[in-house]
Scaffold this motif. Structure first.
Motif, PDB file in Angstrom:
ATOM      1  N   SER A 171      30.760 -11.586  29.294  1.00 48.43           N
ATOM      2  CA  SER A 171      31.374 -11.702  30.609  1.00 48.43           C
ATOM      3  C   SER A 171      32.887 -11.649  30.431  1.00 48.43           C
ATOM      4  O   SER A 171      33.428 -12.138  29.435  1.00 48.43           O
ATOM      5  N   GLU A 172      33.555 -11.038  31.404  1.00 40.89           N
ATOM      6  CA  GLU A 172      34.992 -10.816  31.276  1.00 40.89           C
ATOM      7  C   GLU A 172      35.664 -10.876  32.630  1.00 40.89           C
ATOM      8  O   GLU A 172      35.000 -10.808  33.665  1.00 40.89           O
ATOM      9  N   GLY A 173      36.968 -10.991  32.597  1.00 39.48           N
ATOM     10  CA  GLY A 173      37.702 -11.030  33.846  1.00 39.48           C
ATOM     11  C   GLY A 173      39.141 -10.609  33.667  1.00 39.48           C
ATOM     12  O   GLY A 173      39.670 -10.601  32.558  1.00 39.48           O
ATOM     13  N   THR A 174      39.744 -10.244  34.773  1.00 42.99           N
ATOM     14  CA  THR A 174      41.171  -9.937  34.803  1.00 42.99           C
ATOM     15  C   THR A 174      41.783 -10.676  35.986  1.00 42.99           C
ATOM     16  O   THR A 174      41.130 -10.899  37.006  1.00 42.99           O
ATOM     17  N   ALA A 175      43.019 -11.071  35.819  1.00 42.23           N
ATOM     18  CA  ALA A 175      43.779 -11.674  36.908  1.00 42.23           C
ATOM     19  C   ALA A 175      45.168 -11.058  36.870  1.00 42.23           C
ATOM     20  O   ALA A 175      45.747 -10.875  35.794  1.00 42.23           O
ATOM     21  N   LYS A 176      45.658 -10.715  38.019  1.00 39.93           N
ATOM     22  CA  LYS A 176      47.006 -10.155  38.113  1.00 39.93           C
ATOM     23  C   LYS A 176      47.817 -11.069  39.006  1.00 39.93           C
ATOM     24  O   LYS A 176      47.408 -11.394  40.119  1.00 39.93           O
ATOM     25  N   VAL A 177      48.957 -11.505  38.478  1.00 37.21           N
ATOM     26  CA  VAL A 177      49.873 -12.362  39.220  1.00 37.21           C
ATOM     27  C   VAL A 177      51.235 -11.683  39.163  1.00 37.21           C
ATOM     28  O   VAL A 177      51.820 -11.559  38.087  1.00 37.21           O
ATOM     29  N   GLY A 178      51.712 -11.206  40.316  1.00 34.75           N
ATOM     30  CA  GLY A 178      52.957 -10.447  40.322  1.00 34.75           C
ATOM     31  C   GLY A 178      52.762  -9.175  39.511  1.00 34.75           C
ATOM     32  O   GLY A 178      51.823  -8.419  39.749  1.00 34.75           O
ATOM     33  N   ASP A 179      53.617  -8.980  38.507  1.00 33.92           N
ATOM     34  CA  ASP A 179      53.535  -7.785  37.662  1.00 33.92           C
ATOM     35  C   ASP A 179      52.766  -8.024  36.361  1.00 33.92           C
ATOM     36  O   ASP A 179      52.646  -7.119  35.542  1.00 33.92           O
ATOM     37  N   ILE A 180      52.271  -9.230  36.141  1.00 33.12           N
ATOM     38  CA  ILE A 180      51.610  -9.560  34.878  1.00 33.12           C
ATOM     39  C   ILE A 180      50.098  -9.555  35.067  1.00 33.12           C
ATOM     40  O   ILE A 180      49.578 -10.178  35.993  1.00 33.12           O
ATOM     41  N   GLN A 181      49.415  -8.848  34.163  1.00 33.33           N
ATOM     42  CA  GLN A 181      47.954  -8.819  34.194  1.00 33.33           C
ATOM     43  C   GLN A 181      47.415  -9.552  32.973  1.00 33.33           C
ATOM     44  O   GLN A 181      47.811  -9.279  31.848  1.00 33.33           O
ATOM     45  N   TYR A 182      46.503 -10.474  33.225  1.00 34.50           N
ATOM     46  CA  TYR A 182      45.863 -11.269  32.181  1.00 34.50           C
ATOM     47  C   TYR A 182      44.423 -10.789  32.039  1.00 34.50           C
ATOM     48  O   TYR A 182      43.766 -10.475  33.025  1.00 34.50           O
ATOM     49  N   GLU A 183      43.921 -10.770  30.811  1.00 36.10           N
ATOM     50  CA  GLU A 183      42.529 -10.409  30.540  1.00 36.10           C
ATOM     51  C   GLU A 183      41.858 -11.579  29.847  1.00 36.10           C
ATOM     52  O   GLU A 183      42.448 -12.190  28.957  1.00 36.10           O
ATOM     53  N   PHE A 184      40.632 -11.866  30.269  1.00 36.29           N
ATOM     54  CA  PHE A 184      39.931 -13.063  29.803  1.00 36.29           C
ATOM     55  C   PHE A 184      38.534 -12.756  29.305  1.00 36.29           C
ATOM     56  O   PHE A 184      37.849 -11.902  29.856  1.00 36.29           O
ATOM     57  N   ASP A 185      38.101 -13.500  28.291  1.00 33.16           N
ATOM     58  CA  ASP A 185      36.687 -13.648  27.966  1.00 33.16           C
ATOM     59  C   ASP A 185      36.265 -14.875  28.755  1.00 33.16           C
ATOM     60  O   ASP A 185      36.945 -15.913  28.702  1.00 33.16           O
ATOM     61  N   VAL A 186      35.179 -14.770  29.506  1.00 35.10           N
ATOM     62  CA  VAL A 186      34.796 -15.874  30.377  1.00 35.10           C
ATOM     63  C   VAL A 186      33.360 -16.299  30.135  1.00 35.10           C
ATOM     64  O   VAL A 186      32.549 -15.547  29.594  1.00 35.10           O
ATOM     65  N   THR A 187      33.065 -17.514  30.551  1.00 38.79           N
ATOM     66  CA  THR A 187      31.717 -18.037  30.593  1.00 38.79           C
ATOM     67  C   THR A 187      31.429 -18.405  32.036  1.00 38.79           C
ATOM     68  O   THR A 187      32.215 -19.122  32.662  1.00 38.79           O
ATOM     69  N   CYS A 188      30.336 -17.895  32.558  1.00 33.58           N
ATOM     70  CA  CYS A 188      29.959 -18.143  33.941  1.00 33.58           C
ATOM     71  C   CYS A 188      28.854 -19.192  33.966  1.00 33.58           C
ATOM     72  O   CYS A 188      27.876 -19.084  33.229  1.00 33.58           O
ATOM     73  N   HIS A 189      29.021 -20.201  34.804  1.00 32.35           N
ATOM     74  CA  HIS A 189      28.058 -21.292  34.925  1.00 32.35           C
ATOM     75  C   HIS A 189      27.452 -21.246  36.326  1.00 32.35           C
ATOM     76  O   HIS A 189      28.164 -21.390  37.316  1.00 32.35           O
ATOM     77  N   ASP A 190      26.156 -21.054  36.388  1.00 25.81           N
ATOM     78  CA  ASP A 190      25.438 -21.013  37.660  1.00 25.81           C
ATOM     79  C   ASP A 190      25.151 -22.440  38.099  1.00 25.81           C
ATOM     80  O   ASP A 190      24.449 -23.173  37.410  1.00 25.81           O
ATOM     81  N   ARG A 191      25.692 -22.823  39.253  1.00 25.14           N
ATOM     82  CA  ARG A 191      25.472 -24.180  39.759  1.00 25.14           C
ATOM     83  C   ARG A 191      24.451 -24.200  40.884  1.00 25.14           C
ATOM     84  O   ARG A 191      24.224 -25.220  41.504  1.00 25.14           O
ATOM     85  N   GLY A 192      23.848 -23.045  41.151  1.00 23.94           N
ATOM     86  CA  GLY A 192      22.841 -22.970  42.207  1.00 23.94           C
ATOM     87  C   GLY A 192      23.460 -22.766  43.570  1.00 23.94           C
ATOM     88  O   GLY A 192      24.668 -22.966  43.764  1.00 23.94           O
ATOM     89  N   ALA A 193      22.653 -22.336  44.515  1.00 24.11           N
ATOM     90  CA  ALA A 193      23.064 -22.114  45.905  1.00 24.11           C
ATOM     91  C   ALA A 193      24.262 -21.175  46.023  1.00 24.11           C
ATOM     92  O   ALA A 193      25.083 -21.302  46.918  1.00 24.11           O
ATOM     93  N   GLY A 194      24.388 -20.247  45.084  1.00 21.97           N
ATOM     94  CA  GLY A 194      25.471 -19.270  45.151  1.00 21.97           C
ATOM     95  C   GLY A 194      26.794 -19.741  44.587  1.00 21.97           C
ATOM     96  O   GLY A 194      27.776 -19.008  44.612  1.00 21.97           O
ATOM     97  N   ASP A 195      26.862 -20.980  44.092  1.00 17.70           N
ATOM     98  CA  ASP A 195      28.097 -21.500  43.501  1.00 17.70           C
ATOM     99  C   ASP A 195      28.156 -21.159  42.017  1.00 17.70           C
ATOM    100  O   ASP A 195      27.184 -21.354  41.291  1.00 17.70           O
TER     101      ASP A 195
END
Length: 169
Positions: free
Chosen positions: A50-74
């Motif tokens: 799992s992966e993600g990107t976030a852009k804040v202003g002109d800076i782009q961050y790239e992440f390795d992520v862990t997704c946790h399913d909390r149920g009910a779509g959360d």
């Protein structure tokens, strides 16, 4: 009983081949052929990380992520990546919730970047992808007054290819 000359020639040929010289080995080779059977087992392919990107202003961050399913779509997402400006560690925390969504980035120097209280945070979750755009990011947010230092507009996109069922620690 007389043999015809054709049959006699055939008998002579058969008898002659039976008496052939075998000093250089047998006329017919009887080699033992062994077959080697190789079986391989392959593990099922691992899902992509799992992966993600976030852009804040002109800076782009790239992440390795862990997704946790909390149920009910959360979904709670925890991630880590490198800060392209300082080469330090950047941490991502995202709570994709219908009730109280949140996203925050903690930079290596401890600075917390999060959405302004004055603008809505609308998250979109579709096919295991969480997205948000036009986020007004701030730092030094005072939760009582809502005052903060503007950082810039941004967006993020998280791809959850697998989910942990245990809550994050």
């Amino acid at each position: 009983m007389s043999l015809t000359s054709g049959m006699l020639a055939l008998l002579v040929a058969v008898a002659g081949s039976a008496c052939a010289d075998t000093a250089d080995g047998p006329l017919v080779s009887e080699e033992v052929v062994t077959e080697e059977v190789v079986t391989t087992t392959t593990a099922p392919p691992e899902p992509p990380r799992s992966e993600g990107t976030a852009k804040v202003g002109d800076i782009q961050y790239e992440f390795d992520v862990t997704c946790h399913d909390r149920g009910a779509g959360d979904v709670v997402v925890l991630g880590a990546g490198d800060d392209p400006a300082s080469a330090g560690l950047v941490e991502l925390y995202l709570e994709a919730s219908f009730v109280d969504p949140y996203v925050g980035l903690r930079l290596a120097d401890g600075t917390l970047i999060e959405p302004s209280l004055e603008s809505p945070l609308d998250l979109y979750l579709q096919d295991d992808v969480i997205r948000a755009s036009a986020i007004r990011f701030v730092r030094d947010l005072d939760l009582e007054t809502g005052e903060a230092t503007e950082v810039g507009f941004g967006e993020f996109e998280i791809h959850c290819y697998s989910y942990e069922r245990e809550p994050p620690s």
